[in-house]
Design a protein around this motif. Structure first.
Motif, mmCIF file in Angstrom:
data_model
loop_
_atom_site.group_PDB
_atom_site.id
_atom_site.type_symbol
_atom_site.label_atom_id
_atom_site.label_comp_id
_atom_site.label_asym_id
_atom_site.label_seq_id
_atom_site.Cartn_x
_atom_site.Cartn_y
_atom_site.Cartn_z
ATOM 1 N N ALA A 157 0.839 -1.199 0.000
ATOM 2 C CA ALA A 157 0.000 0.000 0.000
ATOM 3 C C ALA A 157 0.873 1.248 0.000
ATOM 4 O O ALA A 157 1.169 1.816 1.048
ATOM 5 N N TRP B 44 0.163 4.178 -0.775
ATOM 6 C CA TRP B 44 -0.524 5.379 -0.282
ATOM 7 C C TRP B 44 -0.352 5.575 1.215
ATOM 8 O O TRP B 44 -0.659 6.639 1.740
ATOM 9 N N HIS C 259 -2.459 2.602 -6.871
ATOM 10 C CA HIS C 259 -3.015 2.647 -5.516
ATOM 11 C C HIS C 259 -4.468 2.187 -5.529
ATOM 12 O O HIS C 259 -4.899 1.443 -4.641
ATOM 13 N N GLN C 260 -5.217 2.622 -6.548
ATOM 14 C CA GLN C 260 -6.626 2.234 -6.627
ATOM 15 C C GLN C 260 -6.768 0.727 -6.832
ATOM 16 O O GLN C 260 -7.662 0.106 -6.262
ATOM 17 N N LYS D 171 -6.419 -0.848 -3.479
ATOM 18 C CA LYS D 171 -7.623 -0.656 -2.666
ATOM 19 C C LYS D 171 -8.754 -1.568 -3.137
ATOM 20 O O LYS D 171 -9.495 -2.120 -2.320
#
Length: 183
Positions: free
Chosen positions: A99, A101, A128-129, A132
């Motif tokens: 991750a 972010w 990053h998306q 997620k």
């Protein structure tokens, strides 16, 4: 409860007119109930999965602690979700997703033009998306997962010396491998 083969055959017979919806000939029947109500499922073996998310091909590593076996893959988003679904049916998964972010300090790349910097920023945001979304996929499918900060880059020779891995690797695979190796 899933459909039985008899239910599917009856549905095909009822819908077999000229204006009827055509059902596929091969539908997988899933039995949801054990043959005996007191049967307990066997304890599944643990498998650690590390993921370095990417919009094109994510680096994926599996680590089986019992046999000390590391495998590396490059998988598209949809192939990765199918892979996780397959593994979840056969193993008790522990997924670790890198991750980026979570890092507070950003590393601005000093490229020659503003458009190159914008492209890099867009790609990083997209990666990053993907991470997620993979977390949301795990959450929805009751797969144990955690997000972790990136641990830094490792070149191929250092990775091979550390893990004793034989074969070619890329940076995404090495990053994923280091998330789970030795757990």
């Amino acid at each position: 409860m899933g459909w039985t083969q008899k239910d599917l055959d009856n549905a095909r017979n009822r819908l077999s007119g000229n204006n009827a919806i055509k059902l596929p000939q091969q539908i997988r029947v899933v039995e949801t109930l054990p043959s005996k109500m007191n049967d307990q499922p066997a304890e599944r073996e643990s498998l650690y999965v590390g993921i370095d998310p990417d919009i094109h091909f994510s680096g994926v590593a599996t680590w089986n602690r019992k046999v000390k076996n590391l495998k590396l893959y490059n998988l598209s988003f949809f192939d990765l979700t199918e892979f996780l679904s397959y593994l979840e049916k056969n193993f008790r998964l522990r997924v670790t997703i890198e991750a980026g972010w979570m890092i507070k300090k950003t590393n601005w790349h000093r490229e020659s033009t503003l458009s190159k910097n914008e492209h890099i920023s867009s790609s990083i945001g997209a990666n990053h998306q993907v991470g997620k979304l993979l977390g949301a996929y795990c959450e929805r499918n009751n797969i144990s997962y955690l997000f972790t900060k990136p641990r830094g880059k490792m070149d191929s020779s250092t990775f091979k010396n550390y893990t004793k891995y034989i074969g070619r690797t890329n940076q995404e695979q090495r990053d994923a491998g280091m998330l789970v190796y030795g757990l």
